[in-house]
Scaffold this motif. Sequence first.
Motif, PDB file in Angstrom:
ATOM      1  N   SER A   5      -2.817  10.407  -5.261  1.00 12.01           N
ATOM      2  CA  SER A   5      -2.441   9.502  -4.165  1.00 12.01           C
ATOM      3  C   SER A   5      -3.361   8.280  -4.170  1.00 12.01           C
ATOM      4  O   SER A   5      -2.925   7.168  -3.876  1.00 12.01           O
ATOM      5  CB  SER A   5      -2.457  10.222  -2.817  1.00 12.01           C
ATOM      6  OG  SER A   5      -3.756  10.546  -2.407  1.00 12.01           O
ATOM      7  N   ARG A   6      -4.595   8.465  -4.538  1.00  5.81           N
ATOM      8  CA  ARG A   6      -5.536   7.339  -4.622  1.00  5.81           C
ATOM      9  C   ARG A   6      -5.126   6.394  -5.752  1.00  5.81           C
ATOM     10  O   ARG A   6      -5.184   5.171  -5.612  1.00  5.81           O
ATOM     11  CB  ARG A   6      -6.966   7.848  -4.826  1.00  5.81           C
ATOM     12  CG  ARG A   6      -8.006   6.765  -4.870  1.00  5.81           C
ATOM     13  CD  ARG A   6      -8.182   6.092  -3.536  1.00  5.81           C
ATOM     14  NE  ARG A   6      -9.216   5.076  -3.624  1.00  5.81           N
ATOM     15  CZ  ARG A   6      -9.184   3.928  -2.983  1.00  5.81           C
ATOM     16  NH1 ARG A   6      -8.216   3.675  -2.138  1.00  5.81           N
ATOM     17  NH2 ARG A   6     -10.142   3.059  -3.129  1.00  5.81           N
TER      18      ARG A   6
ATOM     19  N   GLU B   9      -2.059  -1.613  -4.072  1.00  2.00           N
ATOM     20  CA  GLU B   9      -2.929  -2.724  -3.642  1.00  2.00           C
ATOM     21  C   GLU B   9      -2.989  -3.813  -4.707  1.00  2.00           C
ATOM     22  O   GLU B   9      -2.918  -4.998  -4.389  1.00  2.00           O
ATOM     23  CB  GLU B   9      -4.343  -2.213  -3.367  1.00  2.00           C
ATOM     24  CG  GLU B   9      -4.523  -1.505  -2.062  1.00  2.00           C
ATOM     25  CD  GLU B   9      -5.960  -1.022  -1.873  1.00  2.00           C
ATOM     26  OE1 GLU B   9      -6.842  -1.354  -2.700  1.00  2.00           O
ATOM     27  OE2 GLU B   9      -6.199  -0.307  -0.896  1.00  2.00           O
TER      28      GLU B   9
ATOM     29  N   ALA C 215      -4.584   9.663   0.198  1.00  3.73           N
ATOM     30  CA  ALA C 215      -5.108   8.299   0.313  1.00  3.73           C
ATOM     31  C   ALA C 215      -4.086   7.355   0.937  1.00  3.73           C
ATOM     32  O   ALA C 215      -4.316   6.150   1.008  1.00  3.73           O
ATOM     33  CB  ALA C 215      -5.525   7.788  -1.061  1.00  3.73           C
ATOM     34  N   ALA C 216      -2.966   7.884   1.395  1.00  3.98           N
ATOM     35  CA  ALA C 216      -1.935   7.046   2.004  1.00  3.98           C
ATOM     36  C   ALA C 216      -2.496   6.334   3.235  1.00  3.98           C
ATOM     37  O   ALA C 216      -3.263   6.902   4.002  1.00  3.98           O
ATOM     38  CB  ALA C 216      -0.723   7.892   2.399  1.00  3.98           C
ATOM     39  N   VAL C 217      -2.104   5.080   3.421  1.00  9.31           N
ATOM     40  CA  VAL C 217      -2.571   4.276   4.548  1.00  9.31           C
ATOM     41  C   VAL C 217      -1.990   4.792   5.859  1.00  9.31           C
ATOM     42  O   VAL C 217      -2.665   4.842   6.878  1.00  9.31           O
ATOM     43  CB  VAL C 217      -2.240   2.787   4.329  1.00  9.31           C
ATOM     44  CG1 VAL C 217      -2.546   1.954   5.550  1.00  9.31           C
ATOM     45  CG2 VAL C 217      -3.010   2.266   3.129  1.00  9.31           C
TER      46      VAL C 217
ATOM     47  N   THR D 198       4.915  -2.089  -2.208  1.00  9.58           N
ATOM     48  CA  THR D 198       4.794  -1.016  -1.225  1.00  9.58           C
ATOM     49  C   THR D 198       5.335   0.279  -1.809  1.00  9.58           C
ATOM     50  O   THR D 198       6.406   0.276  -2.428  1.00  9.58           O
ATOM     51  CB  THR D 198       5.550  -1.375   0.066  1.00  9.58           C
ATOM     52  OG1 THR D 198       5.057  -2.635   0.536  1.00  9.58           O
ATOM     53  CG2 THR D 198       5.364  -0.319   1.135  1.00  9.58           C
TER      54      THR D 198
ATOM     55  N   CYS E 179       0.846  -1.191   0.000  1.00  9.62           N
ATOM     56  CA  CYS E 179       0.000   0.000   0.000  1.00  9.62           C
ATOM     57  C   CYS E 179       0.887   1.247   0.000  1.00  9.62           C
ATOM     58  O   CYS E 179       2.107   1.152  -0.030  1.00  9.62           O
ATOM     59  CB  CYS E 179      -0.978  -0.014   1.170  1.00  9.62           C
ATOM     60  SG  CYS E 179      -0.210  -0.171   2.767  1.00  9.62           S
ATOM     61  N   LEU E 180       0.251   2.406   0.017  1.00 13.92           N
ATOM     62  CA  LEU E 180       0.947   3.688  -0.057  1.00 13.92           C
ATOM     63  C   LEU E 180       1.127   4.286   1.326  1.00 13.92           C
ATOM     64  O   LEU E 180       0.195   4.290   2.138  1.00 13.92           O
ATOM     65  CB  LEU E 180       0.140   4.658  -0.931  1.00 13.92           C
ATOM     66  CG  LEU E 180       0.661   6.084  -1.052  1.00 13.92           C
ATOM     67  CD1 LEU E 180       1.985   6.125  -1.802  1.00 13.92           C
ATOM     68  CD2 LEU E 180      -0.379   6.960  -1.752  1.00 13.92           C
ATOM     69  N   HIS E 181       2.326   4.817   1.589  1.00 16.31           N
ATOM     70  CA  HIS E 181       2.642   5.525   2.831  1.00 16.31           C
ATOM     71  C   HIS E 181       3.238   6.872   2.462  1.00 16.31           C
ATOM     72  O   HIS E 181       3.876   7.004   1.410  1.00 16.31           O
ATOM     73  CB  HIS E 181       3.637   4.720   3.677  1.00 16.31           C
ATOM     74  CG  HIS E 181       3.178   3.339   3.975  1.00 16.31           C
ATOM     75  ND1 HIS E 181       2.286   3.056   4.984  1.00 16.31           N
ATOM     76  CD2 HIS E 181       3.453   2.162   3.366  1.00 16.31           C
ATOM     77  CE1 HIS E 181       2.049   1.752   5.001  1.00 16.31           C
ATOM     78  NE2 HIS E 181       2.742   1.191   4.025  1.00 16.31           N
TER      79      HIS E 181
ATOM     80  N   GLN F 233      -2.280   4.412  -4.460  1.00 13.81           N
ATOM     81  CA  GLN F 233      -2.751   3.441  -3.469  1.00 13.81           C
ATOM     82  C   GLN F 233      -3.393   2.237  -4.165  1.00 13.81           C
ATOM     83  O   GLN F 233      -3.121   1.093  -3.812  1.00 13.81           O
ATOM     84  CB  GLN F 233      -3.739   4.104  -2.494  1.00 13.81           C
ATOM     85  CG  GLN F 233      -4.493   3.150  -1.591  1.00 13.81           C
ATOM     86  CD  GLN F 233      -3.612   2.298  -0.689  1.00 13.81           C
ATOM     87  OE1 GLN F 233      -2.472   2.645  -0.395  1.00 13.81           O
ATOM     88  NE2 GLN F 233      -4.126   1.160  -0.264  1.00 13.81           N
TER      89      GLN F 233
END
Length: 168
Positions: free
Chosen positions: A134-135, A142, A161-163, A147, A22-24, A138
């Motif tokens: 960002s979405r 996914e 949208a970052a986790v 990552t 996922c995105l951070h 993400q």
Amino acid sequence: VLTFGQPAIDMALPWSGLPLGCLHEIVGQGTSGFAAASGFMCALLDRLGGGECDIGDMAVTGVTVLWCLQAHEVREHGVPYAPGFAALGLDPAHTIVTRGRNDTDILWAMEEGLRTPEVGVVIGETSAVDFTYSRRLQLAAEASGVTAFILRRGADMPPSAAVTRWRV
């Protein structure tokens, strides 16, 4: 999940560590803050490259890193240098540093990297990312299980949208 090895941090996260695939977002304020944010990113890469991370029943080793940065940015703290990653336990042969002219190029390279099965981690140094992009990142992370990290400087933290979002 990538554990930090620090119970206070791991237990503060709902996943008991940093979720993968996922995105951070990591934000550093000013030059010294951005250098610290880059150091935090390298520490995370060290954990990933050091076999501290499990995906199912398999430990992650030989993680290929794609690090995207701007071509003409003035950087007082230097640039990522693949041979220097060896000190972090990462194989320089598995480190790709690319440069773009602007944030649009960086975000494009990140999205393409997230769609490349050989890449395990994508990092993009940008000055700004809107919620929509960002979405997109993400969703791409996914879908691929790769990552992604947005590494940027600034005091503000607009919607993303970052986790997870880190201010260093």
